[in-house]
Design a protein around this motif. Structure first.
Motif, PDB file in Angstrom:
ATOM      1  N   GLU A  20      39.424  28.142  37.267  1.00 19.46           N
ATOM      2  CA  GLU A  20      40.482  28.821  36.401  1.00 19.46           C
ATOM      3  C   GLU A  20      40.517  30.506  37.874  1.00 19.46           C
ATOM      4  O   GLU A  20      41.840  30.331  37.704  1.00 19.46           O
ATOM      5  N   ARG A  21      39.540  30.547  38.101  1.00 22.75           N
ATOM      6  CA  ARG A  21      39.569  32.126  39.223  1.00 22.75           C
ATOM      7  C   ARG A  21      40.838  30.747  39.976  1.00 22.75           C
ATOM      8  O   ARG A  21      41.289  32.001  40.850  1.00 22.75           O
ATOM      9  N   ALA A  22      40.301  29.984  40.691  1.00 18.82           N
ATOM     10  CA  ALA A  22      41.058  29.366  41.833  1.00 18.82           C
ATOM     11  C   ALA A  22      42.243  29.270  41.090  1.00 18.82           C
ATOM     12  O   ALA A  22      43.225  29.908  41.817  1.00 18.82           O
ATOM     13  N   ARG A  23      42.929  29.331  40.351  1.00 14.51           N
ATOM     14  CA  ARG A  23      44.337  28.690  40.070  1.00 14.51           C
ATOM     15  C   ARG A  23      44.665  30.498  40.009  1.00 14.51           C
ATOM     16  O   ARG A  23      46.040  30.591  40.076  1.00 14.51           O
ATOM     17  N   VAL A  24      44.125  31.599  39.546  1.00 18.43           N
ATOM     18  CA  VAL A  24      45.004  32.374  39.022  1.00 18.43           C
ATOM     19  C   VAL A  24      44.736  33.392  40.387  1.00 18.43           C
ATOM     20  O   VAL A  24      45.905  33.180  40.910  1.00 18.43           O
ATOM     21  N   LEU A  25      44.034  32.656  42.074  1.00 21.08           N
ATOM     22  CA  LEU A  25      43.625  33.186  43.153  1.00 21.08           C
ATOM     23  C   LEU A  25      44.760  32.763  43.664  1.00 21.08           C
ATOM     24  O   LEU A  25      45.161  33.505  44.800  1.00 21.08           O
ATOM     25  N   THR A  26      44.929  31.295  43.918  1.00 21.94           N
ATOM     26  CA  THR A  26      46.709  30.510  44.198  1.00 21.94           C
ATOM     27  C   THR A  26      47.791  30.827  43.873  1.00 21.94           C
ATOM     28  O   THR A  26      48.475  31.112  44.887  1.00 21.94           O
ATOM     29  N   GLU A  27      48.040  31.690  43.122  1.00 18.77           N
ATOM     30  CA  GLU A  27      49.183  32.233  42.020  1.00 18.77           C
ATOM     31  C   GLU A  27      49.541  33.385  42.738  1.00 18.77           C
ATOM     32  O   GLU A  27      49.898  33.718  42.825  1.00 18.77           O
ATOM     33  N   ALA A  28      48.271  34.442  42.650  1.00 26.44           N
ATOM     34  CA  ALA A  28      48.618  35.157  43.413  1.00 26.44           C
ATOM     35  C   ALA A  28      48.744  35.670  44.810  1.00 26.44           C
ATOM     36  O   ALA A  28      49.560  36.213  45.488  1.00 26.44           O
ATOM     37  N   ALA A  29      48.485  34.102  45.357  1.00 29.92           N
ATOM     38  CA  ALA A  29      48.812  34.317  47.039  1.00 29.92           C
ATOM     39  C   ALA A  29      50.370  34.111  47.798  1.00 29.92           C
ATOM     40  O   ALA A  29      49.984  33.852  49.034  1.00 29.92           O
ATOM     41  N   MET A  30      50.965  32.958  46.319  1.00 25.49           N
ATOM     42  CA  MET A  30      52.175  32.876  46.719  1.00 25.49           C
ATOM     43  C   MET A  30      53.224  34.442  47.236  1.00 25.49           C
ATOM     44  O   MET A  30      53.027  35.075  47.188  1.00 25.49           O
ATOM     45  N   PRO A  31      53.892  33.227  48.326  1.00 21.27           N
ATOM     46  CA  PRO A  31      54.932  34.397  48.768  1.00 21.27           C
ATOM     47  C   PRO A  31      55.764  34.951  47.758  1.00 21.27           C
ATOM     48  O   PRO A  31      56.207  34.531  46.812  1.00 21.27           O
ATOM     49  N   GLY A  32      55.673  36.169  47.558  1.00 19.08           N
ATOM     50  CA  GLY A  32      56.589  37.288  46.554  1.00 19.08           C
ATOM     51  C   GLY A  32      55.818  37.396  45.634  1.00 19.08           C
ATOM     52  O   GLY A  32      56.578  37.932  44.549  1.00 19.08           O
ATOM     53  N   VAL A  38      50.312  38.904  38.687  1.00 20.85           N
ATOM     54  CA  VAL A  38      49.483  37.873  37.871  1.00 20.85           C
ATOM     55  C   VAL A  38      48.342  38.172  37.150  1.00 20.85           C
ATOM     56  O   VAL A  38      48.455  37.718  35.779  1.00 20.85           O
ATOM     57  N   ALA A  39      48.180  38.998  37.288  1.00 23.15           N
ATOM     58  CA  ALA A  39      46.587  39.931  36.226  1.00 23.15           C
ATOM     59  C   ALA A  39      47.666  40.254  34.447  1.00 23.15           C
ATOM     60  O   ALA A  39      46.600  39.631  33.448  1.00 23.15           O
ATOM     61  N   GLN A  40      48.565  40.551  34.224  1.00 22.86           N
ATOM     62  CA  GLN A  40      49.377  40.513  33.105  1.00 22.86           C
ATOM     63  C   GLN A  40      48.990  40.068  32.579  1.00 22.86           C
ATOM     64  O   GLN A  40      49.151  39.135  31.714  1.00 22.86           O
ATOM     65  N   ARG A  41      49.511  38.809  33.357  1.00 20.02           N
ATOM     66  CA  ARG A  41      50.261  37.353  33.697  1.00 20.02           C
ATOM     67  C   ARG A  41      48.838  36.641  32.107  1.00 20.02           C
ATOM     68  O   ARG A  41      49.043  35.844  31.105  1.00 20.02           O
ATOM     69  N   TYR A  42      48.154  36.871  33.117  1.00 19.08           N
ATOM     70  CA  TYR A  42      46.598  36.275  32.549  1.00 19.08           C
ATOM     71  C   TYR A  42      45.707  37.431  31.603  1.00 19.08           C
ATOM     72  O   TYR A  42      44.832  36.357  31.435  1.00 19.08           O
ATOM     73  N   GLY A  43      45.988  38.056  31.372  1.00 20.40           N
ATOM     74  CA  GLY A  43      44.765  38.898  30.408  1.00 20.40           C
ATOM     75  C   GLY A  43      43.798  39.958  31.564  1.00 20.40           C
ATOM     76  O   GLY A  43      43.538  39.723  30.268  1.00 20.40           O
ATOM     77  N   ILE A  44      43.843  40.109  32.350  1.00 16.14           N
ATOM     78  CA  ILE A  44      42.422  40.576  33.442  1.00 16.14           C
ATOM     79  C   ILE A  44      43.557  41.966  33.855  1.00 16.14           C
ATOM     80  O   ILE A  44      44.720  41.569  34.379  1.00 16.14           O
ATOM     81  N   SER A  45      41.977  42.308  34.547  1.00 15.54           N
ATOM     82  CA  SER A  45      42.175  43.454  34.712  1.00 15.54           C
ATOM     83  C   SER A  45      42.612  43.226  36.828  1.00 15.54           C
ATOM     84  O   SER A  45      41.558  42.306  36.657  1.00 15.54           O
ATOM     85  N   PRO A  46      43.650  44.005  37.236  1.00 17.70           N
ATOM     86  CA  PRO A  46      43.933  43.265  38.203  1.00 17.70           C
ATOM     87  C   PRO A  46      42.393  43.711  39.717  1.00 17.70           C
ATOM     88  O   PRO A  46      42.287  43.413  40.423  1.00 17.70           O
ATOM     89  N   LEU A  48      39.048  42.811  39.437  1.00 15.12           N
ATOM     90  CA  LEU A  48      39.117  41.654  38.797  1.00 15.12           C
ATOM     91  C   LEU A  48      39.309  40.764  40.019  1.00 15.12           C
ATOM     92  O   LEU A  48      38.391  39.862  40.362  1.00 15.12           O
ATOM     93  N   MET A  49      40.692  40.937  39.934  1.00 12.81           N
ATOM     94  CA  MET A  49      41.035  39.891  41.177  1.00 12.81           C
ATOM     95  C   MET A  49      40.816  39.993  42.185  1.00 12.81           C
ATOM     96  O   MET A  49      40.187  39.754  43.062  1.00 12.81           O
ATOM     97  N   TYR A  50      40.700  41.359  42.048  1.00 11.89           N
ATOM     98  CA  TYR A  50      40.220  41.846  43.714  1.00 11.89           C
ATOM     99  C   TYR A  50      38.932  41.099  44.487  1.00 11.89           C
ATOM    100  O   TYR A  50      38.914  41.189  44.764  1.00 11.89           O
ATOM    101  N   ARG A  51      38.181  41.499  43.558  1.00  8.88           N
ATOM    102  CA  ARG A  51      37.026  41.621  43.456  1.00  8.88           C
ATOM    103  C   ARG A  51      36.508  39.407  43.048  1.00  8.88           C
ATOM    104  O   ARG A  51      35.622  39.406  44.893  1.00  8.88           O
ATOM    105  N   TRP A  52      36.776  38.959  43.505  1.00  9.16           N
ATOM    106  CA  TRP A  52      37.065  37.374  43.292  1.00  9.16           C
ATOM    107  C   TRP A  52      37.774  36.811  44.573  1.00  9.16           C
ATOM    108  O   TRP A  52      36.953  36.655  45.196  1.00  9.16           O
ATOM    109  N   ARG A  53      38.854  37.703  44.756  1.00  8.11           N
ATOM    110  CA  ARG A  53      39.502  37.568  46.193  1.00  8.11           C
ATOM    111  C   ARG A  53      38.607  37.665  46.918  1.00  8.11           C
ATOM    112  O   ARG A  53      37.964  37.042  48.195  1.00  8.11           O
ATOM    113  N   ARG A  54      37.582  38.848  47.222  1.00  6.92           N
ATOM    114  CA  ARG A  54      36.298  39.389  48.096  1.00  6.92           C
ATOM    115  C   ARG A  54      35.516  38.570  47.976  1.00  6.92           C
ATOM    116  O   ARG A  54      34.440  38.193  48.870  1.00  6.92           O
ATOM    117  N   GLU A  55      34.876  38.003  46.550  1.00  6.32           N
ATOM    118  CA  GLU A  55      33.831  36.874  46.913  1.00  6.32           C
ATOM    119  C   GLU A  55      33.695  35.686  47.314  1.00  6.32           C
ATOM    120  O   GLU A  55      33.373  34.633  47.752  1.00  6.32           O
TER     121      GLU A  55
END
Length: 131
Positions: A20-32, A38-46, A48-55
């Motif tokens: 799930e993390r990989a799917r969300v991060l992949t979608e956020a890494a798409m051009p544009g 993306v965070a709002q679409r999945y109902g998570i905090s932005p 949290l996504m930045y933390r996942w990116r760092r990890e």
């Protein structure tokens, strides 16, 4: 007197699988793509996504350095009448004609302040009383 109640969300923290993390991060890494949308679409905090990116990049999560507790000075005016002891917490406030605000803290304590009190001071008091 105005009563204010602070209610926490009360929902359990959700666990996300690595897929799930990989799917969300992949979608956020798409051009544009925008992380916020993306965070709002999945109902998570932005954040949290930045933390996942760092990890995912192998970097440690940023930790704020521990801070020493700060104390707020409290001045008590007893009006010149000392009769021993203090005012019990359940006693009604004097001068009920003035506007007061009551804040019920998470630990069950009640914070009563004047309606015109600075919000920053009230927040500091609440944080100190919840510790």
């Amino acid at each position: 007197m105005t009563r204010v109640e602070i209610v926490t969300r009360g929902q359990a923290r959700r666990e996300y699988t690595p897929d799930e993390r990989a799917r969300v991060l992949t979608e956020a890494a798409m051009p544009g793509a925008r992380v916020l949308l993306v965070a709002q679409r999945y109902g998570i905090s932005p954040s949290l996504m930045y933390r996942w990116r760092r990890e995912a990049a192998g970097r440690a999560a940023r930790q704020a350095p521990p801070r020493a507790p700060r104390f707020v000075p409290l001045l008590v005016d007893d009006g010149g009448t000392r009769q021993g002891g203090g005012v019990p917490p359940s006693a009604p406030m004097q001068d009920a004609g003035t506007d007061r605000v009551e804040v019920v803290l998470r630990n069950g304590r009640l914070l009563r302040v004047g309606a015109g009190m600075d919000a920053t001071v009230v927040a500091r008091l609440a944080a100190a009383l919840e510790a």
